[in-house]
Design an enzyme around this catalytic site. Structure first.
Site, PDB file in Angstrom:
ATOM      1  N   HIS A   1       0.938  30.648  47.828  1.00 27.20           N
ATOM      2  CA  HIS A   1       1.418  29.511  47.046  1.00 27.20           C
ATOM      3  C   HIS A   1       2.757  29.016  47.574  1.00 27.20           C
ATOM      4  O   HIS A   1       3.160  27.891  47.284  1.00 27.20           O
ATOM      5  CB  HIS A   1       1.483  29.834  45.547  1.00 27.20           C
ATOM      6  CG  HIS A   1       2.487  30.862  45.169  1.00 27.20           C
ATOM      7  ND1 HIS A   1       2.185  32.206  45.052  1.00 27.20           N
ATOM      8  CD2 HIS A   1       3.809  30.756  44.858  1.00 27.20           C
ATOM      9  CE1 HIS A   1       3.273  32.867  44.678  1.00 27.20           C
ATOM     10  NE2 HIS A   1       4.267  32.004  44.555  1.00 27.20           N
TER      11      HIS A   1
ATOM     12  N   ASP B   1      -3.842  34.954  47.768  1.00 32.53           N
ATOM     13  CA  ASP B   1      -2.481  34.430  47.719  1.00 32.53           C
ATOM     14  C   ASP B   1      -1.670  34.997  48.876  1.00 32.53           C
ATOM     15  O   ASP B   1      -0.875  35.917  48.710  1.00 32.53           O
ATOM     16  CB  ASP B   1      -1.816  34.750  46.377  1.00 32.53           C
ATOM     17  CG  ASP B   1      -0.536  33.942  46.161  1.00 32.53           C
ATOM     18  OD1 ASP B   1      -0.188  33.134  47.047  1.00 32.53           O
ATOM     19  OD2 ASP B   1       0.109  34.116  45.109  1.00 32.53           O
TER      20      ASP B   1
ATOM     21  N   GLY C   1      11.388  32.972  42.722  1.00 33.04           N
ATOM     22  CA  GLY C   1      12.077  33.151  44.000  1.00 33.04           C
ATOM     23  C   GLY C   1      11.708  34.465  44.662  1.00 33.04           C
ATOM     24  O   GLY C   1      11.901  34.647  45.860  1.00 33.04           O
TER      25      GLY C   1
ATOM     26  N   SER D   1       8.670  35.494  44.906  1.00 29.03           N
ATOM     27  CA  SER D   1       7.331  35.325  45.460  1.00 29.03           C
ATOM     28  C   SER D   1       7.292  35.627  46.947  1.00 29.03           C
ATOM     29  O   SER D   1       8.180  35.225  47.712  1.00 29.03           O
ATOM     30  CB  SER D   1       6.846  33.886  45.257  1.00 29.03           C
ATOM     31  OG  SER D   1       6.232  33.724  44.014  1.00 29.03           O
TER      32      SER D   1
ATOM     33  N   SER E   1       2.869  37.953  44.166  1.00 28.50           N
ATOM     34  CA  SER E   1       2.154  36.718  43.857  1.00 28.50           C
ATOM     35  C   SER E   1       2.751  36.042  42.632  1.00 28.50           C
ATOM     36  O   SER E   1       3.262  34.933  42.709  1.00 28.50           O
ATOM     37  CB  SER E   1       0.670  37.018  43.620  1.00 28.50           C
ATOM     38  OG  SER E   1      -0.023  35.867  43.155  1.00 28.50           O
TER      39      SER E   1
END
Length: 357
Positions: free
Chosen positions: A203, A232, A311, A313, A328
């Site tokens: 993402h 992801d 942040g 991720s 994720s």
């Protein structure tokens, strides 16, 4: 500049008998003796490997497994005593449960088909032998009624857990690896075809083709491929002459070298590093989790009790020198607590042809 988990580090006698009849008796006893069970697994990583092998042997009698970190025991769920004996012989502690793995997987499939409501997630919890459905605070009205009806139809195979947070991908604006207006965290440095790459969340890579080490800085890497939703993950190729050691930033002046990728197991103690909240620890609570984000559904995720915030991720989930997952999303935060989900790294390496390093 040294790249770690975030670019800001740019960084087991037969004795000889005195008479033939005695020797024969010893030989007969040895031939029929039950072999000793395998020793307890030395680590969660070893437990995960043994669990996979035992699960394959048990087939339809297998109902999941988990690691008891306190006792260093691998616990394997089975549906009958015969299978329990096989599990014990293979060095695991056996637990006879009501629902088979296939039955719980069917419950998950039904949920996905009939109740894939944004703001929900579900995963099989081997400790309770149920599919636990997490419902965040955004799920209300007709959606909540639909989910509750479907869950009720599955009987005692499911349990609903309410969350006060919002399940979402953990992307934000700020510093770390920057792509346009998106801030994420670098996961693991990898190589592919002899060239340098890094892994992060899909993402994140959906948001930008180019990446910088600082907000507004020059390009250091470019997205090669991106998968989200469904999976992801994204793989990004370094385009600048940048150091890319295989290690994770521990935010205490030190780093953790990463030598391999491994499969996670429920009960395993893990750590996560990210550019917003730095390093936090917790344990794996489920595998093969399904998460229904507003942007779409992602399957096959690792679920943990580790907190994270926007942040973080893409950042790394690891145990010692073993890479486990890429952050994720999740719900909650690192003040009040929460839960997070991770894309398994071994799957990403297989799909992209990359290697840790």
């Amino acid at each position: 500049m040294k790249h770690t988990s975030v670019p800001t580090r740019q960084s087991v006698i037969i004795g000889t008998g005195v008479a033939a009849v005695i020797t024969a008796a010893f030989t007969l006893q040895s031939a029929h003796a039950t072999p000793p069970p395998a020793p307890d697994p030395s680590s969660a990583t070893a437990a995960a490997q043994r669990a996979k092998a035992i699960g394959t042997t048990l087939g339809a009698d297998h109902a999941g497994s988990y690691y008891d970190a306190t006792r260093h025991k691998l616990v394997v769920n089975v549906t009958n005593e015969k299978a329990a004996g096989k599990a014990r012989a293979a060095g695991a502690e056996a637990k006879v449960v009501k629902h088979s793995l296939a039955s719980l997987e069917q419950a998950q499939a039904t949920l996905k088909q009939k109740a894939a409501v944004p703001g929900t997630s579900w995963a099989m919890d081997p400790r309770t032998n149920k599919v636990v459905i997490v419902v965040d605070r955004t799920v209300k009205g007709a959606n909540l009624a639909k989910l509750t009806k479907v869950a009720s139809s599955l009987g005692d195979r499911t349990a609903i857990k309410k969350s006060t947070g919002t399940i979402q991908p953990l992307i934000a604006g700020g510093d770390a690896i920057w792509g346009g207006g998106a801030r994420c965290s670098l996961g693991f440095n990898v190589t592919k075809g002899g060239e340098a790459y890094f892994l992060t969340a899909g993402h994140c890579t959906n948001e930008s083709r180019t990446w910088a080490a600082t907000q507004g800085g020059g390009e250091i890497a470019a997205t090669e491929s991106s998968r989200f939703p469904g999976d992801d993950y994204g793989i990004v190729k370094f385009t600048a002459n940048t150091s890319h050691p295989s290690e994770v930033n521990l935010y205490n002046g030190g780093t953790q070298p990463i030598a391999r990728a491994g499969e996670a197991i429920v009960g395993q103690m893990v750590q996560r590093s990210g550019s917003t909240t730095q390093v936090h620890a917790g344990n794996v609570t489920a595998l093969n989790a399904t998460v229904n984000y507003q942007q779409g559904t992602v399957d096959g995720l690792i679920q943990t009790s580790v907190c994270a915030e926007p942040g973080d991720s893409g950042g790394p989930l690891f145990e010692g020198d073993t890479a486990l997952g890429l952050t994720s999303g999740g719900s909650g935060n690192c003040s009040s607590g929460g839960e997070t989900f991770y894309q398994p790294v071994p799957e990403v390496l297989e799909k992209t042809g990359a290697q840790i390093g």
